[in-house]
Design a protein around this motif. Structure first.
Motif, PDB file in Angstrom:
ATOM      1  N   UNK A  16       0.789  -1.244   0.000  1.00  0.00           N
ATOM      2  CA  UNK A  16       0.000   0.000   0.000  1.00  0.00           C
ATOM      3  C   UNK A  16       0.814   1.282   0.000  1.00  0.00           C
ATOM      4  N   UNK A  17       1.796   1.413   0.855  1.00  0.00           N
ATOM      5  CA  UNK A  17       2.541   2.669   0.927  1.00  0.00           C
ATOM      6  C   UNK A  17       3.475   2.870  -0.266  1.00  0.00           C
ATOM      7  N   UNK A  18       3.582   1.841  -1.108  1.00  0.00           N
ATOM      8  CA  UNK A  18       4.427   1.927  -2.300  1.00  0.00           C
ATOM      9  C   UNK A  18       3.633   1.660  -3.575  1.00  0.00           C
ATOM     10  N   UNK A  19       2.305   1.746  -3.504  1.00  0.00           N
ATOM     11  CA  UNK A  19       1.438   1.550  -4.661  1.00  0.00           C
ATOM     12  C   UNK A  19       0.691   2.841  -4.958  1.00  0.00           C
ATOM     13  N   UNK A  20       0.543   3.143  -6.243  1.00  0.00           N
ATOM     14  CA  UNK A  20      -0.074   4.408  -6.648  1.00  0.00           C
ATOM     15  C   UNK A  20      -1.587   4.377  -6.507  1.00  0.00           C
ATOM     16  N   UNK A  21      -2.210   3.206  -6.616  1.00  0.00           N
ATOM     17  CA  UNK A  21      -3.668   3.104  -6.655  1.00  0.00           C
ATOM     18  C   UNK A  21      -4.162   2.101  -5.619  1.00  0.00           C
TER      19      UNK A  21
ATOM     20  N   UNK B 230       0.050  -3.995 -10.446  1.00  0.00           N
ATOM     21  CA  UNK B 230       1.041  -4.194  -9.381  1.00  0.00           C
ATOM     22  C   UNK B 230       1.753  -5.539  -9.523  1.00  0.00           C
ATOM     23  N   UNK B 231       2.122  -5.872 -10.763  1.00  0.00           N
ATOM     24  CA  UNK B 231       2.786  -7.151 -11.003  1.00  0.00           C
ATOM     25  C   UNK B 231       4.277  -6.978 -11.267  1.00  0.00           C
ATOM     26  N   UNK B 232       4.866  -5.937 -10.727  1.00  0.00           N
ATOM     27  CA  UNK B 232       6.282  -5.698 -10.931  1.00  0.00           C
ATOM     28  C   UNK B 232       7.163  -6.480  -9.982  1.00  0.00           C
ATOM     29  N   UNK B 233       8.384  -6.758 -10.414  1.00  0.00           N
ATOM     30  CA  UNK B 233       9.399  -7.278  -9.500  1.00  0.00           C
ATOM     31  C   UNK B 233       9.715  -6.208  -8.461  1.00  0.00           C
ATOM     32  N   UNK B 234       9.772  -4.950  -8.923  1.00  0.00           N
ATOM     33  CA  UNK B 234       9.942  -3.812  -8.022  1.00  0.00           C
ATOM     34  C   UNK B 234       8.635  -3.045  -7.911  1.00  0.00           C
ATOM     35  N   UNK B 235       8.470  -2.351  -6.798  1.00  0.00           N
ATOM     36  CA  UNK B 235       7.348  -1.439  -6.655  1.00  0.00           C
ATOM     37  C   UNK B 235       7.511  -0.281  -7.640  1.00  0.00           C
ATOM     38  N   UNK B 236       6.427   0.470  -7.845  1.00  0.00           N
ATOM     39  CA  UNK B 236       6.439   1.562  -8.824  1.00  0.00           C
ATOM     40  C   UNK B 236       7.509   2.604  -8.474  1.00  0.00           C
ATOM     41  N   UNK B 237       7.732   2.834  -7.180  1.00  0.00           N
ATOM     42  CA  UNK B 237       8.743   3.804  -6.763  1.00  0.00           C
ATOM     43  C   UNK B 237      10.147   3.219  -6.724  1.00  0.00           C
TER      44      UNK B 237
ATOM     45  N   UNK C 152       6.661 -10.773 -16.752  1.00  0.00           N
ATOM     46  CA  UNK C 152       5.891  -9.542 -16.593  1.00  0.00           C
ATOM     47  C   UNK C 152       5.813  -9.175 -15.114  1.00  0.00           C
ATOM     48  N   UNK C 153       6.542  -8.118 -14.657  1.00  0.00           N
ATOM     49  CA  UNK C 153       7.288  -7.144 -15.395  1.00  0.00           C
ATOM     50  C   UNK C 153       8.307  -6.494 -14.464  1.00  0.00           C
ATOM     51  N   UNK C 154       9.044  -5.511 -14.944  1.00  0.00           N
ATOM     52  CA  UNK C 154      10.119  -4.907 -14.144  1.00  0.00           C
ATOM     53  C   UNK C 154       9.585  -4.181 -12.914  1.00  0.00           C
ATOM     54  N   UNK C 155       8.572  -3.343 -13.091  1.00  0.00           N
ATOM     55  CA  UNK C 155       8.046  -2.588 -11.944  1.00  0.00           C
ATOM     56  C   UNK C 155       6.531  -2.470 -12.040  1.00  0.00           C
ATOM     57  N   UNK C 156       5.897  -2.185 -10.902  1.00  0.00           N
ATOM     58  CA  UNK C 156       4.484  -1.836 -10.900  1.00  0.00           C
ATOM     59  C   UNK C 156       4.268  -0.576 -11.724  1.00  0.00           C
TER      60      UNK C 156
END
Length: 597
Positions: A500-505, A555-562, A546-550
């Motif tokens: 949650x604290x690292x997800x945009x939506x 939110x299926x990234x290896x890394x969070x969006x940030x 799939x995939x490098x980042x959220x």
């Protein structure tokens, strides 16, 4: 939507935004970076603005947080940019060139309220000769932008005015570096390198408006420099006995100095070969430099929470590439987007293979067909033609859109031709605006015989190109080997875990959802060991997770969006990637190279 930031936007200065030289493949000493604060305004009219809404930080699109604007350009609006341009008018025999890395989607450029040129297409660079429009001192540089985004058939990638799920916030305007340089009137316009790996030689063509005497000096590997004379606009050959090959494990680049008349340019190239051959067990495999080579890849869409299409800094590119290398991946599939050239330069010098998508377009997609029904059809091995009478369901009935796509495809290949990191061109993905894919693959082969073609990534295979391209998210993984093309799992996984604290939506999109990183890693390990690794042993020669980042809801990234949290256990990912690579090597080969370092 929660506004996230990566570490790379901390401490950015208005005067040093993406200040690195933007064209590493052809470097001159003359360089004026025009990034920074410009004036902007949105209007409903086409007439020149009389006042401005404020300042925008170029090259961040107005929809992004880093721009300082955060406002969506609508299809019926015009976005204006303005800044002073302080220059000395070039002396006779010199020209002043104005470069735009990319302007989304249609740009008209004015110098002192006189139109200097225009460009259509939101993903490719363009250059204007503004010598005759400027005077010494302060000039006015004005750029007019229109962007219909996904309301037409123009190329748009994953942008949407109504984002959600696998489609993201539409962006517009100047989203790559704007810069200027002074050149001789007969300057080097392009360089093309054609490595001949098997014959230890390099063919070169340097393009100028008028033929000129050319001096070429090549250095590298501690050997004596090679210097030769030739003429521009004519291909010449350089013998390179005992050359140093390029690979992700050893990304060696030769340095080049070119002198054509009064022009001086620095450049580079690499010697590498990527093709499909039959391995010792009779399977069609990807080979790199005449050895079986497994490509363990990640889908890379190039979105950033604070910059959207624009990375906050050069260091952000480097971090994404090196983090994937540290996890044992050796390939990125650049998905539905073309990056600034510095991204490919870093892949060249750091050692990362790239599969480059063309940017998809077409009228609004019929998701029920190209996403849901297509998945079932692919699993049941039901084919579907992309010829003219069948194009309605693929959102590509417009002939003008087809012509524009092919033109932009050719421009993309010319733009990125010299980058050794790129080993595969991908014209179409999952039927989005697909048409005549088999013929398109042949056209790509005419333009570039040194790379492979994944003509229809995922489904709607037209039996063209070099790759049997499989997307695996649902059902069971089924495939059949061919005698000509190689098998590749060009998308799979998509496992979702929202932090949650690292997800945009607050809304979460993914193909299989997990509530914690531990179970996510366990599921990833099971997927690789029970499904993917056996498939590789049976003939799959490349995989793309799939995939490098959220990205926003996805939110299926290896890394969070940030980019602050790696959601998979790095040791597990490294170990599994090593097993995948070793699965394609002959039993007699004991490869001790560690690609994770």
């Amino acid at each position: 939507m929660q506004q996230l930031k990566t570490e790379f936007s901390a401490g950015l200065s208005d005067h040093t935004i993406l200040s690195e030289y933007p064209r590493p493949s052809m470097v001159r000493t003359s360089y004026l970076n025009l990034n920074g604060l410009w004036h902007y305004t949105f209007t409903k009219e086409d007439s020149f603005p009389q006042q401005y809404d404020g300042q925008i930080l170029v090259p961040f699109s107005p929809e992004s947080a880093l721009s300082g604007v955060m406002r969506q350009l609508q299809p019926d609006e015009t976005l204006w940019y303005m800044r002073p341009l302080s220059v000395v008018r070039p002396q006779p025999g010199k020209r002043l060139l104005l470069h735009f890395g990319a302007a989304d989607q249609y740009a008209q450029v004015y110098i002192n309220r006189t139109e200097a040129g225009s460009h259509s297409g939101g993903y490719l660079p363009f250059t204007l000769d503004i010598t005759d429009f400027v005077f010494s001192g302060d000039n006015e540089l004005l750029v007019k932008i229109r962007d219909v985004s996904d309301t037409s058939w123009h190329s748009r990638g994953k942008q949407s005015l109504h984002p959600g799920g696998m489609f993201y916030t539409a962006q517009s305007g100047l989203w790559q570096t704007v810069w200027a340089e002074v050149v001789p009137d007969n300057y080097i316009e392009g360089i093309f390198y054609f490595p001949d790996f098997d014959n230890s030689s390099l063919h070169v063509k340097v393009v100028t408006a008028r033929e000129s005497e050319l001096t070429c000096t090549i250095t590298g590997d501690g050997a004596e420099p090679i210097t030769l004379s030739a003429a521009t606009n004519e291909e010449f050959m350089v013998e390179l006995p005992g050359f140093h090959p390029w690979s992700p494990e050893d990304p060696f680049l030769y340095q080049v100095k070119l002198r054509a008349g009064q022009d001086r340019v620095s450049s580079y190239f690499a010697m590498r070969k990527c093709d499909i051959q039959t391995d010792a067990s009779g399977k069609r495999r990807f080979f790199l430099n005449n050895r079986p080579y497994f490509q363990a890849g990640v889908l890379d869409q190039g979105y950033w929470p604070e910059g959207l299409y624009t990375a906050p800094s050069d260091a952000a590119f480097i971090a994404d590439i090196t983090r994937m290398k540290e996890l044992g991946f050796n390939m990125l599939r650049k998905h539905a987007k073309i990056e600034p050239e510095r991204f490919y330069y870093h892949c060249d010098r750091l050692g990362m293979l790239v599969w480059q998508d063309m940017v998809n377009g077409g009228t609004p997609y019929h998701s029920w067909f190209v996403t849901y029904l297509a998945t079932l059809m692919n699993w049941r091995r039901i084919s579907y033609s992309d010829q003219k009478k069948h194009r309605k369901l693929l959102s590509r009935r417009d002939e003008e859109g087809c012509r524009e796509f092919l033109q932009e495809m050719e421009e993309t290949i010319a733009f990125l031709y010299n980058h050794p990191c790129i080993v595969v061109w991908v014209p179409f993905n999952e039927g989005w605006g697909q048409f005549d894919a088999a013929q398109t693959a042949e056209r790509i082969r005419e333009l570039d015989a040194t790379r492979l073609v994944d003509h229809a990534s995922g489904w709607f295979d037209q039996k063209g190109g070099d790759i049997v391209s499989l997307h695996y998210y649902f059902f069971t993984l089924k495939f059949k080997a061919e005698s000509r093309r190689a098998l590749a799992l060009t998308e799979f996984g998509g496992y979702s875990c929202s932090i949650p604290e690292h997800s945009a939506c607050s809304k979460v999109y993914g193909y299989k959802k997990f509530n914690a990183v531990g179970p996510l890693t366990d599921a990833y390990q099971e997927l690789i060991e029970k499904t993917v690794l056996p498939a590789v042993e049976q003939g799959i020669s490349a995989t793309i997770y799939t995939q490098l980042s959220d990205i926003e809801e996805e939110t299926n990234g290896i890394y969070t969006y940030d980019r602050k949290i790696c959601k998979l256990d790095p040791d597990v990912v490294r170990r599994l990637n090593r097993k995948l690579k070793e699965a394609v090597l002959p039993a007699s080969v004991h490869d001790n190279r560690d690609t994770a370092t």
